[in-house]
Structures are given as C-alpha cells and as structure tokens.
Motif scaffolding. Structure first.
Motif, short mmCIF file in Angstrom:
data_model
loop_
_atom_site.label_atom_id
_atom_site.label_comp_id
_atom_site.label_asym_id
_atom_site.label_seq_id
_atom_site.Cartn_x
_atom_site.Cartn_y
_atom_site.Cartn_z
N GLU A 96 0.91 -1.15 0.06
CA GLU A 96 -0.01 0.02 -0.10
C GLU A 96 1.01 1.35 -0.06
O GLU A 96 0.38 2.26 -0.36
N LYS A 97 2.05 0.95 0.40
CA LYS A 97 3.10 2.21 0.66
C LYS A 97 3.65 2.56 -0.66
O LYS A 97 4.34 3.61 -0.73
N LEU A 98 3.52 1.78 -1.83
CA LEU A 98 4.22 1.98 -3.12
C LEU A 98 3.36 2.82 -3.89
O LEU A 98 2.11 2.81 -4.30
N PRO A 99 3.78 4.16 -3.99
CA PRO A 99 3.09 5.39 -4.78
C PRO A 99 2.60 4.84 -6.05
O PRO A 99 1.58 5.24 -6.76
N TYR A 100 3.51 4.35 -6.96
CA TYR A 100 3.28 4.09 -8.34
C TYR A 100 2.18 2.99 -8.51
O TYR A 100 0.97 2.90 -9.43
N PRO B 290 -1.78 6.52 -15.03
CA PRO B 290 -1.55 6.71 -13.36
C PRO B 290 -1.07 7.82 -12.87
O PRO B 290 -1.38 8.41 -11.68
N GLU B 291 -0.18 8.40 -13.50
CA GLU B 291 0.49 9.79 -13.13
C GLU B 291 -0.51 10.81 -12.47
O GLU B 291 -0.17 11.64 -11.58
N ARG B 292 -1.69 10.74 -13.00
CA ARG B 292 -2.61 11.82 -12.66
C ARG B 292 -2.95 11.52 -11.24
O ARG B 292 -3.35 12.68 -10.62
N TRP B 293 -2.77 10.23 -10.76
CA TRP B 293 -3.10 10.15 -9.14
C TRP B 293 -1.98 10.79 -8.36
O TRP B 293 -1.96 10.65 -7.16
N GLN C 44 -0.38 13.75 -8.83
CA GLN C 44 0.16 15.26 -8.81
C GLN C 44 -0.67 15.58 -7.41
O GLN C 44 -1.58 15.31 -7.09
N ALA C 45 0.15 16.32 -6.78
CA ALA C 45 -0.32 17.14 -5.55
C ALA C 45 -1.35 17.94 -5.69
O ALA C 45 -1.56 18.57 -6.65
#
Ligand code: HEM
Length: 501
Positions: free
Chosen positions: A340-344, A411-414, A416-417
């Motif tokens: 769960e801690k893996l961001p990508y 996936p990158e859209r998730w 973005q800060a």
C-alpha cells in the motif's frame, strides 16, 4: 408516491407526471413523462441509458428528471455532503425498483429500509474490516500460488491464456474460501469454469428487465429449473450456483462445531451464532447474502485486474515504471500493508478502478425524512422526501474536466499534489451503502498485481514475459451498462501469452 405504486404493481408505467414532484425539473419532457424512455435505452438498446444521461446533463445541467419518479444529479461534491454522505446518521434508503436487478430481495444490497439494512450489513461488516482482511491474507496468497500453477501450464505450452477468466477463477476461489472456508476451486477446473462466467451476461440482462417488470425475478425463481433452463440455457449454470449457495448455508448450519474450530472465523457461521433476530438467520434469507457476496466479490475485482493488465501490457513506459518500483522490494511475497505504501502501484490501481468503473448503473437513494435542497445557477431545487435521487459513476470517471484525456490510462494523474481525485472515484459507490468488500478488493488488487507483474512484468529494464494476444482496447472499453460494464459483445476476453524464462 402514486407513480411508484403503479410501478410496484408490476407494469411498465407510461405517462402520468407525479404529483409529489410538483416543480418542473430540467430534462427531456419525454423522459419525465414515461418510463418507456429509460426502458428503450436500458433494455431494447442494451445498456445505453448511461450514455444518454451523459448527453442530457451536458445539455440540461447538473440536475435532471430522468423518469416520472427519479431525479438524477451530476455533482459529486454536493452529493458527498448530502445524499451520499456516510456519517450523518440520517436515513438513506434504496429505491425498491432499482433493487430488483439483484433477484435477492432479502440480501443487504437489496434492502430498502435504512434500519434493516444497518442490521444486515452490521452482521457481515467486521469480516470485511481492514484488520480482518489482513488476518486472512494467507488465503489470497494460497490462491495466488494456485493461479501461478495454472499460468505455468500456459507458459510451458505457449497457448494463449484468457487472463480475465483466470482472474475470475482466482477471485471466486478467494471469496468462497473467505466466506465459507470452502473454496469453489474454479482454479483447479480444466476450463476455469468458463461456462459460468460466460452466462453471467444473460443474468445481467435479465436483471435489467426485472427493473421494469416486478414479477419477473419471483416468477423465474418459482419455475422448475428445467423449464427456465429450456427458456434460457445459460440460466442452468446460475441455478446450479444458487443451489450451491443454499447448500453451503445449510452445511454451515448443520456443522456448527466444525466451523467453530476453524482457524479463521467465517461470515455465515458467525451470523448464525449472532443475536440478530431468528427470521434473519433462515437458509431462505442467508443464501441471498451468500449469493451477492460471492458474485460481487468475484466479477468486479477480476474485471479491474484484467483492465489493469491490459493497459500495463499496452503501454511499455507505464509497465517499465511499475516494474522499477516493484523491484525495490527484494522479497517475492510481502504483506498488503507494505504494498500500500508503493505510490506508483497505488496510482496504477486507482487508475484501473477508474477505467473498469465498478458498477456502471446509476446508484439510487431516497431520503425519506427530509426535503433535499440543491442549488444550481442561482436556482434552488426542492426535492420532496422519499423521491429517488440517483447519480452514475462513469459520468465522473469520463469527465475531461476532472480526468483530462479520460480514456487514457495515465496513473501519473493520481500522483499530482493538490488533487483530491478520490472524491470522483465512484467505483465502490459512496456513503452508507458503499461496497462492503472494498478492503478485500484492495488487498486482492495489490497482492495479485505485485505477484503477477514482478514475475511476468520484468524489473523495468527487461522485456516483459507476458504479451497481449489478439486483444485490443475494444476488449476493455465500456460499451454496455448491464449493471457492471461490458465491452463489445464479440470480445473473447483479455488474452495473453506467457513466455518462457
Ligand atoms: C473492485 C472490486 C469491487 C467493486 C468495484 C465493487 C463495487 C460495489 C458497489 C458500487 C457497490 C454498491 C452497489 C449499490 O449501491 O447497489 C457494492 C456493494 C457491495 N459489494 Fe462490492 N465491489 C467490489 C468488490 C467486492 C468484494 C470483493 C466483495 C466481497 C465481499 C463485495 C461485496 C459487496 C456487498 C456485499 C455489497 C452490498 C453492500 C451494502 O449494500 O451494504 N464487493 N460493491
């Protein structure tokens, strides 16, 4: 509500604007006047009403009347603080007409009444808490090993594998082991029980019809199985499945001591031993929850896995980035908590949930004790207590103002800060009726994707050992809303070939 009574009488209601919704709400006049419009797009045109809703909102704004009884709102921010809020303690009920699709009127998912639903959901809830799912993670790991054994066969022979079917067998085996301590063992069947999954499309189509004809599901359930099988050969498999569910509940009832001694507690044994009223514990009622848990726990999660697998294999850059992250973990098998801690990987899962949609039909609620007030463009709309109010997940998922270039798997859209995109992810629904199995679904998604793509996806700088076979984006694209999404009907599933080391 006069008109609802007419619908309950079991006829397709034509005409008659209802008196309780006195105000004229925006939307096509024909839709407000008759149920024929939604019937045409839902049943005759097969699951197309959702796309009409998209069109109507674009034309008429965020609030529209979509049939004589129902108001559809397309405004997630408003709904999350009103009709779909989880913690207000206010009564939120389901709309009986919409629950007919389930063909299991006493299951929690089909329960109209707020309090009865709370009791039924409460009886199952703790089994699906995060803590409990973590405790029974070994079940998922065991099924993954069985799944890999099947993949090995395909790898050795080079035959194409319908990986969407393999995932269905995997999720079915997990949920049945989890709920009954007795797996359906589809992963051990030579054809992975393909005929069962193939006939589900027919079951969903019947469900869509049942919304308009109240008598349909009860009549089908009362006919002898051989007759229904003659009318619709695919239904045979479903009857076998229903009988299996009844048998499973009966067995839990009869072998109480055996279930008591098991290492992990099972849902239905605990319900039978709980202090909920006796009528709630009959085989006749419990098999309905058993059926819903088993079906809901299988199809949706498997489809999400299949859609993610397709998009990863179709985009080498995304796959490379994921591979690079997965190989930061040395072990081949780690707990869900670490993954769960893996961001990508997390972003891949969220994006996969978005493009696999979950439930594609509109989610309908009623607020029996309050007038719902909605303001739009300086106008205040007052929706009378008890009016069915709905919203539809795919409308958010495909909205370019929320998810730019919405059909692209990105996936990158998730990552973005400053964006709270989770608000617009409606795959699991929202509020007090949201998915009960969400934690189990996430655990399966993380553990399965990690295992599959670590083994077959490569470390990032190697070619993957899994390739798409005769599969294109048309095999995943949402074309039909049959409560859950379906791609083109001729699709043969998401197919891959597995290459040797
Ligand atoms: C990616 C996977 C899943 C998705 C997208 C999903 C989606 C949903 C949605 C949208 C609902 C609400 C339906 C409605 O309002 O009528 C729902 C309800 C439900 N789901 Fe799931 N589901 C998933 C996995 C699971 C799993 C693994 C289980 C296993 C237990 C499960 C069991 C249920 C049950 C029992 C309900 C009814 C809850 C209630 O009415 O209180 N689902 N699901």
């Amino acid at each position: 509500m006069n008109n609802i009574k007419n619908v309950l009488a079991g006829h397709l209601v034509v005409g008659q604007a209802i008196l309780t919704i006195g105000v004229s709400f925006p939307g096509p006049k024909i839709a407000a006047a008759t149920h024929l419009c939604e019937f045409y797009y839902d049943v005759i045109q097969r699951g197309q009403f959702v796309f009409k809703l998209q069109e109507w909102h674009a034309k008429h704004g965020p609030i529209i009347r979509i049939n004589p009884d129902e108001i559809h709102i397309y405004d997630a921010d408003y709904l999350l603080s009103s009709v779909f809020t989880a913690s207000s303690g206010k009564r939120r009920e389901k709309y009986e007409v919409a629950t007919r699709v389930f063909g299991a009127p006493q299951a929690a998912i089909a329960t109209v009444d707020h309090n009865v639903h709370r009791m039924r959901r409460g009886a199952m809830g703790r089994f699906f808490s995060k803590e409990n799912v973590r405790r029974v993670e070994p079940i998922i790991q065991t099924m993954l090993q069985r799944m890999f054994a099947r993949m090995q066969d395909y790898q050795e022979t080079g035959r194409p594998l319908i990986i969407s079917l393999l995932y269905s067998a995997f999720t079915a085996d997990v949920i049945t082991e989890y709920a009954f301590a007795k797996s359906s063992n589809y992963l051990d069947m030579p054809d992975l029980n393909k005929k069962f999954f193939d006939m589900m499309v027919g079951v969903h189509e019947m469900g869509a019809m049942a919304r308009y004809f109240k008598w349909m599901m009860p009549v089908l359930n009362s006919l002898p199985p051989w007759l229904v099988t003659n009318l619709n050969p695919g239904m045979h498999e479903f009857f076998v499945f229903q009988e299996d569910m009844k048998g499973r509940i009966q067995e839990v009832k009869e072998k109480s001591e055996y279930y008591e001694a098991l290492a992990h507690k099972t849902v239905f044994h605990e319900i039978l031993n709980s202090d909920i009223p006796a009528p709630e514990k009959t085989v006749d009622r419990l098999w309905q929850d058993a059926e819903i848990v088993s079906v809901a726990g299988t199809e949706t999660t498997a489809w999400t896995l299949a859609v993610i697998t397709f998009y990863l294999l179709a985009d080498p850059e995304v796959l490379r980035r994921l591979g690079a992250e997965l190989f930061t973990i040395a072990e081949e098998s780690v707990p869900w908590k670490r993954l769960e801690k893996l961001p990508y990987l997390t972003a891949v899962i969220q994006e996969g949930l978005r493009l696999s949609f979950g439930v594609t039909s509109r989610l309908v609620r009623t607020c029996p004790e309050e007038t719902v007030r909605y303001e739009s463009k300086g106008k205040l709309w007052e929706i009378p207590p008890g009016t069915p109010i709905s919203t539809t997940g795919p409308l958010y998922h495909l909205d370019p103002s929320i998810f730019p270039d919405p059909l692209r798997f990105r996936p990158e859209r998730w990552l973005q800060a400053g964006h709270d995109l989770d608000r617009y992810l409606w795959s699991f629904s929202k509020g007090s009726r949201q998915c009960l199995g969400m934690n189990l679904a996430y655990a399966e998604l993380y553990l399965c994707l990690f295992a599959v793509f670590r083994k077959y996806g490569g470390p990032g700088d190697h070619d993957p050992r899994m390739e798409l076979f005769d599969t294109s984006v048309e095999d995943v694209e949402f074309k039909y809303d049959l409560f859950v999404p379906y791609p083109k009907m001729e699709s043969e599933g998401i197919r891959v070939v597995l290459k040797d080391d």
